[in-house]
Structure formats: structure tokens, C-alpha cells
Design a protein around this motif. Structure first.
Motif, PDB file in Angstrom:
ATOM      1  N   SER A 122       0.830  -1.203   0.000  1.00 43.58           N
ATOM      2  CA  SER A 122       0.000   0.000   0.000  1.00 43.58           C
ATOM      3  C   SER A 122       0.865   1.255   0.000  1.00 43.58           C
ATOM      4  CB  SER A 122      -0.924   0.007   1.225  1.00 43.58           C
ATOM      5  OG  SER A 122      -1.832  -1.076   1.180  1.00 43.58           O
ATOM      6  N   VAL A 123       1.963   1.217   0.736  1.00 42.48           N
ATOM      7  CA  VAL A 123       2.869   2.364   0.749  1.00 42.48           C
ATOM      8  C   VAL A 123       3.483   2.575  -0.630  1.00 42.48           C
ATOM      9  CG1 VAL A 123       4.989   3.303   1.732  1.00 42.48           C
ATOM     10  CG2 VAL A 123       3.373   2.103   3.201  1.00 42.48           C
ATOM     11  N   GLU A 124       3.805   1.485  -1.301  1.00 45.56           N
ATOM     12  CA  GLU A 124       4.372   1.593  -2.650  1.00 45.56           C
ATOM     13  C   GLU A 124       3.398   2.308  -3.592  1.00 45.56           C
ATOM     14  OE1 GLU A 124       6.753  -1.168  -5.896  1.00 45.56           O
ATOM     15  OE2 GLU A 124       5.491  -2.115  -4.364  1.00 45.56           O
ATOM     16  N   GLN A 125       2.118   2.024  -3.445  1.00 44.02           N
ATOM     17  CA  GLN A 125       1.095   2.695  -4.248  1.00 44.02           C
ATOM     18  C   GLN A 125       1.079   4.193  -3.955  1.00 44.02           C
ATOM     19  OE1 GLN A 125      -2.873   1.334  -3.386  1.00 44.02           O
ATOM     20  NE2 GLN A 125      -3.735   2.150  -5.285  1.00 44.02           N
ATOM     21  N   LEU A 126       1.198   4.558  -2.672  1.00 42.91           N
ATOM     22  CA  LEU A 126       1.212   5.965  -2.282  1.00 42.91           C
ATOM     23  C   LEU A 126       2.481   6.656  -2.764  1.00 42.91           C
ATOM     24  CD1 LEU A 126       0.023   8.361  -0.766  1.00 42.91           C
ATOM     25  CD2 LEU A 126       0.995   7.435   1.350  1.00 42.91           C
ATOM     26  N   VAL A 127       3.614   5.973  -2.658  1.00 37.79           N
ATOM     27  CA  VAL A 127       4.880   6.542  -3.128  1.00 37.79           C
ATOM     28  C   VAL A 127       4.822   6.819  -4.627  1.00 37.79           C
ATOM     29  CG1 VAL A 127       7.293   5.942  -3.591  1.00 37.79           C
ATOM     30  CG2 VAL A 127       6.356   5.638  -1.295  1.00 37.79           C
ATOM     31  N   ALA A 128       4.251   5.894  -5.387  1.00 42.23           N
ATOM     32  CA  ALA A 128       4.129   6.090  -6.832  1.00 42.23           C
ATOM     33  C   ALA A 128       3.259   7.306  -7.145  1.00 42.23           C
ATOM     34  CB  ALA A 128       3.550   4.831  -7.483  1.00 42.23           C
ATOM     35  N   LEU A 129       2.199   7.491  -6.371  1.00 41.42           N
ATOM     36  CA  LEU A 129       1.323   8.646  -6.570  1.00 41.42           C
ATOM     37  C   LEU A 129       2.065   9.948  -6.294  1.00 41.42           C
ATOM     38  CD1 LEU A 129      -1.631   9.655  -7.088  1.00 41.42           C
ATOM     39  CD2 LEU A 129      -1.942   9.534  -4.595  1.00 41.42           C
ATOM     40  N   ARG A 130       2.810   9.997  -5.198  1.00 42.18           N
ATOM     41  CA  ARG A 130       3.521  11.227  -4.845  1.00 42.18           C
ATOM     42  C   ARG A 130       4.649  11.511  -5.836  1.00 42.18           C
ATOM     43  NH1 ARG A 130       1.912  12.976   0.383  1.00 42.18           N
ATOM     44  NH2 ARG A 130       3.635  14.467   0.394  1.00 42.18           N
ATOM     45  N   ARG A 131       5.289  10.489  -6.335  1.00 43.85           N
ATOM     46  CA  ARG A 131       6.339  10.693  -7.337  1.00 43.85           C
ATOM     47  C   ARG A 131       5.747  11.182  -8.664  1.00 43.85           C
ATOM     48  NH1 ARG A 131      11.438   8.673  -6.944  1.00 43.85           N
ATOM     49  NH2 ARG A 131      11.408   8.128  -9.147  1.00 43.85           N
ATOM     50  N   ALA A 132       4.496  10.797  -8.944  1.00 45.08           N
ATOM     51  CA  ALA A 132       3.850  11.261 -10.172  1.00 45.08           C
ATOM     52  C   ALA A 132       3.680  12.773 -10.175  1.00 45.08           C
ATOM     53  CB  ALA A 132       2.492  10.579 -10.347  1.00 45.08           C
ATOM     54  N   VAL A 133       3.609  13.378  -8.989  1.00 44.16           N
ATOM     55  CA  VAL A 133       3.484  14.838  -8.883  1.00 44.16           C
ATOM     56  C   VAL A 133       4.704  15.522  -9.489  1.00 44.16           C
ATOM     57  CG1 VAL A 133       3.233  16.771  -7.276  1.00 44.16           C
ATOM     58  CG2 VAL A 133       2.037  14.621  -6.832  1.00 44.16           C
ATOM     59  N   HIS A 134       5.861  14.867  -9.472  1.00 43.82           N
ATOM     60  CA  HIS A 134       7.086  15.464  -9.994  1.00 43.82           C
ATOM     61  C   HIS A 134       6.969  15.815 -11.476  1.00 43.82           C
ATOM     62  CE1 HIS A 134       9.526  13.086  -6.713  1.00 43.82           C
ATOM     63  NE2 HIS A 134       8.624  13.913  -6.205  1.00 43.82           N
ATOM     64  N   ARG A 135       6.024  15.200 -12.158  1.00 40.85           N
ATOM     65  CA  ARG A 135       5.886  15.430 -13.602  1.00 40.85           C
ATOM     66  C   ARG A 135       4.938  16.577 -13.934  1.00 40.85           C
ATOM     67  NH1 ARG A 135       5.581   9.679 -13.262  1.00 40.85           N
ATOM     68  NH2 ARG A 135       3.322   9.719 -13.588  1.00 40.85           N
ATOM     69  N   LEU A 136       4.281  17.164 -12.938  1.00 41.20           N
ATOM     70  CA  LEU A 136       3.356  18.268 -13.215  1.00 41.20           C
ATOM     71  C   LEU A 136       4.157  19.498 -13.634  1.00 41.20           C
ATOM     72  CD1 LEU A 136       0.797  17.893 -10.283  1.00 41.20           C
ATOM     73  CD2 LEU A 136       0.613  17.039 -12.624  1.00 41.20           C
ATOM     74  N   PRO A 137       3.803  20.117 -14.747  1.00 41.36           N
ATOM     75  CA  PRO A 137       4.669  21.162 -15.309  1.00 41.36           C
ATOM     76  C   PRO A 137       4.436  22.580 -14.786  1.00 41.36           C
ATOM     77  CG  PRO A 137       2.890  20.684 -16.835  1.00 41.36           C
ATOM     78  CD  PRO A 137       2.716  19.737 -15.671  1.00 41.36           C
ATOM     79  N   GLY A 138       3.291  22.850 -14.153  1.00 41.15           N
ATOM     80  CA  GLY A 138       2.926  24.242 -13.908  1.00 41.15           C
ATOM     81  C   GLY A 138       3.235  24.798 -12.532  1.00 41.15           C
ATOM     82  N   CYS A 139       3.976  24.074 -11.710  1.00 38.36           N
ATOM     83  CA  CYS A 139       4.257  24.551 -10.350  1.00 38.36           C
ATOM     84  C   CYS A 139       5.251  25.709 -10.402  1.00 38.36           C
ATOM     85  CB  CYS A 139       4.820  23.410  -9.508  1.00 38.36           C
ATOM     86  SG  CYS A 139       5.061  23.831  -7.767  1.00 38.36           S
ATOM     87  N   THR A 140       4.928  26.816  -9.758  1.00 37.33           N
ATOM     88  CA  THR A 140       5.796  27.998  -9.758  1.00 37.33           C
ATOM     89  C   THR A 140       6.266  28.395  -8.361  1.00 37.33           C
ATOM     90  OG1 THR A 140       3.855  29.450  -9.664  1.00 37.33           O
ATOM     91  CG2 THR A 140       4.736  28.915 -11.849  1.00 37.33           C
TER      92      THR A 140
END
Length: 314
Positions: A122-140
């Protein structure tokens, strides 16, 4: 309260003149910061709106939260996350009104609790989700937890809030950590930045996860994002190391200690946020109880002899 949210939605051009059914969501400030920055409703209308249809989840930020949340950044990330399938879809993000209107997952998903992540799968699933945030392009927004501590401290002082007598000692203890982390350098990536598992929705059926509440999101050291997650999920080092290696992909004692220091600093940050919210909204003990608990966690970690070892290892 009902009239207020209806007026807010009407002013934003949604469901004008419709008789809405509003179910308020739970808000808890202690012992967990569960929706304490906003008021939220599951909204139903017999008359469909052109933009949102007949149902939506509505979030209106509390006035005090405007002081420490970059709403433009947080709302923009919420929109991007929804488009990427990382969070609920956003129908309307109105920064001026502090209004966020999203797809309503009430009945379709549940708020996560700590026990949901007891096992590593379950933690691995959460880690994958949080790492997916790294790909969001619009954070300023760019900020470290140390920047946020200084900003929140100014808010508490200006509001006449109360702080523990040993707060200057906490800041003094964290000073060398900030200096050593800055000297070692790090990459900046978009991160959610809040380890609280109440920000995770678990969909019924397939058990997929969604992230909500992007108030702490920023371009930051990804180890800060991991550090706040470890602070929430795995307090003992022996349990935290497996999650660190899962997130980072390798074992590294110096970077692991950096994560733990970030987690301690995050407790100080939340202690300050709670103290400010208590000063801005007097009359409830919920915010101050949360603040006391976070300062207690930070105090215990800073007094642990292992903290000196962590500093030397940064």
C-alpha cells in the motif's frame, strides 16, 4: 453557512437560483489537520449546471488560511493534478473567492487513515502517486520548510499568538540543518509537500488513490516531500528505511537523515500554523491542541541524541 455557500456559488456563476442540497464535510483540527483550512460541502442540485452538472464537491478556504497558503499556486496544482488523474477533476478554481469546485467523489471514495498504509504494498502505491506529482509542469511556488517556518512565525507574532518558551531553541537547533542542506545542494521538483494521509482519497472498487489539498505544494527538494511522508507513516528509523529506499531507489544514510530532519522541521512548521490559526480564530481549543502536539513531536526529536548524529551526517 448554507446561504453563504449558495451565494458564493451563485456569484461564481454556478447553479444560480437553484435550490441546492448541501452536506457539510467533517472538519477536525486535532489531533489531525483534517480540512482545518477550509469549509467543504457535497453539493447536489435538481437543476444541472452547464459546467458542473448536478453534483460537485465545493471547498471554500477559511479566511485565516489566506495568510499562509499561496492560493494561486495551490489551486493551479489542483487543476493540473485533476487533469493528470492524480487528484479529483477540478471544474472551477476561483482564487479571489478562495473557491474550488471539484468532481464529487462522495460515496465513490473514502479518506485514507494511517492503518491503510501498514503494509509495504500500500505504501508503494502511495509513493508512486507522490512521485507522479514530480511530472506536473505548472508549479511555480518555490519554498523550503525552513522558509515556511519563518513566514509562519511572523504570522504568529503579528497576530499576538502564543508560542512555547523553547521555540527559539527549536529554531536554533534547526539552523545548522538548513545551512548544511543548502550547502549540499539539491534539485527542485514539484511536490505535494504534505504528508497527512487525510489528503489521500481511496476509490472504492479498484482502490486507486487521489491526492487532494495542495496548500503545501511547491518546487522543493523531493527529499522534503519524502521526509514529511515518513514523519506521518513511519516514525521509527527501522521502519522508515524501507519506504525511503522505495521512494529514492537506493540506500543512502546521509540522504535518509536529511529526510528525517525535514520531517522534524515540518512538525515545527505545523506547530506554528496551528498557533496562528488559534490566534486568528480564538474560541476553540482544537488549533492550539494540534499546535501543542506538533511542537511536542519536534521537541522530542530535537532532544534525541540521534539528532546530533543526523546533523553530522548531512
Amino acid at each position: 453557512m448554507t446561504a453563504t455557500v449558495q451565494e458564493t456559488l451563485g456569484a461564481a456563476g454556478l447553479w444560480r437560483g437553484a435550490e441546492l442540497v448541501l452536506d457539510a464535510a467533517v472538519t477536525i483540527a486535532s489531533p489531525s489537520w483534517w480540512g482545518a483550512d477550509s469549509r467543504r460541502w457535497s453539493v447536489r442540485s435538481p437543476v444541472p449546471d452547464q459546467l458542473v452538472g448536478t453534483a460537485a464537491f465545493v471547498k471554500v478556504m477559511e479566511p485565516h488560511a489566506h495568510a499562509y497558503v499561496d492560493l494561486a499556486s495551490a489551486f493551479a496544482l489542483a487543476v493540473e493534478a485533476g487533469d493528470a488523474g492524480i487528484g479529483p477533476r477540478v471544474h472551477l478554481a476561483d482564487v479571489d473567492r478562495g473557491l474550488l469546485v471539484m468532481e464529487d467523489l462522495t460515496g465513490l471514495a473514502a479518506t485514507a487513515t494511517l492503518d491503510r498504509f501498514d503494509d509495504l504494498d500500500s505504501v508503494e502505491q502511495l509513493v508512486a502517486l507522490r512521485r507522479a506529482v514530480h511530472r506536473l509542469p505548472g508549479c511555480t511556488r518555490r519554498a523550503t520548510v525552513f522558509d515556511d517556518i519563518r513566514a509562519a512565525h511572523r504570522l504568529v507574532v503579528d497576530a499576538g499568538g502564543e508560542l512555547p518558551e523553547d521555540f527559539p531553541w527549536m529554531v536554533r537547533m534547526l539552523g545548522p540543518a538548513e545551512e548544511r542542506i543548502a550547502a549540499s545542494g539539491y534539485d527542485l521538483v514539484p511536490c505535494h509537500g504534505d504528508g497527512n494521509v487525510s489528503n489521500v482519497l481511496i476509490t472504492h472498487g479498484d482502490g486507486s488513490l487521489r491526492l487532494v489539498d495542495w496548500d503545501c505544494a511547491a518546487l522543493m527538494d523531493p527529499l522534503q516531500d519524502l521526509g514529511v511522508l515518513l514523519q506521518e507513516l513511519r516514525a521509527p528509523d527501522v521502519d522508515a528505511r524501507a519506504v525511503f529506499e522505495m521512494y529514492w531507489g537506493t540506500s543512502d544514510d546521509a540522504l535518509f537523515d536529511r529526510c528525517r530532519v525535514y520531517g522534524i522541521a515540518d512538525s515545527v512548521r505545523w506547530g506554528l500554523v496551528g498557533a496562528y490559526a488559534d490566534a486568528a480564530r480564538p474560541g476553540t481549543h482544537e488549533y492550539t491542541k494540534f499546535s501543542d502536539w506538533q511542537f511536542l513531536r519536534a521537541r522530542a526529536a530535537l532532544r534525541d541524541p540521534q539528532f546530533d548524529d543526523r546533523l553530522r551526517n548531512l
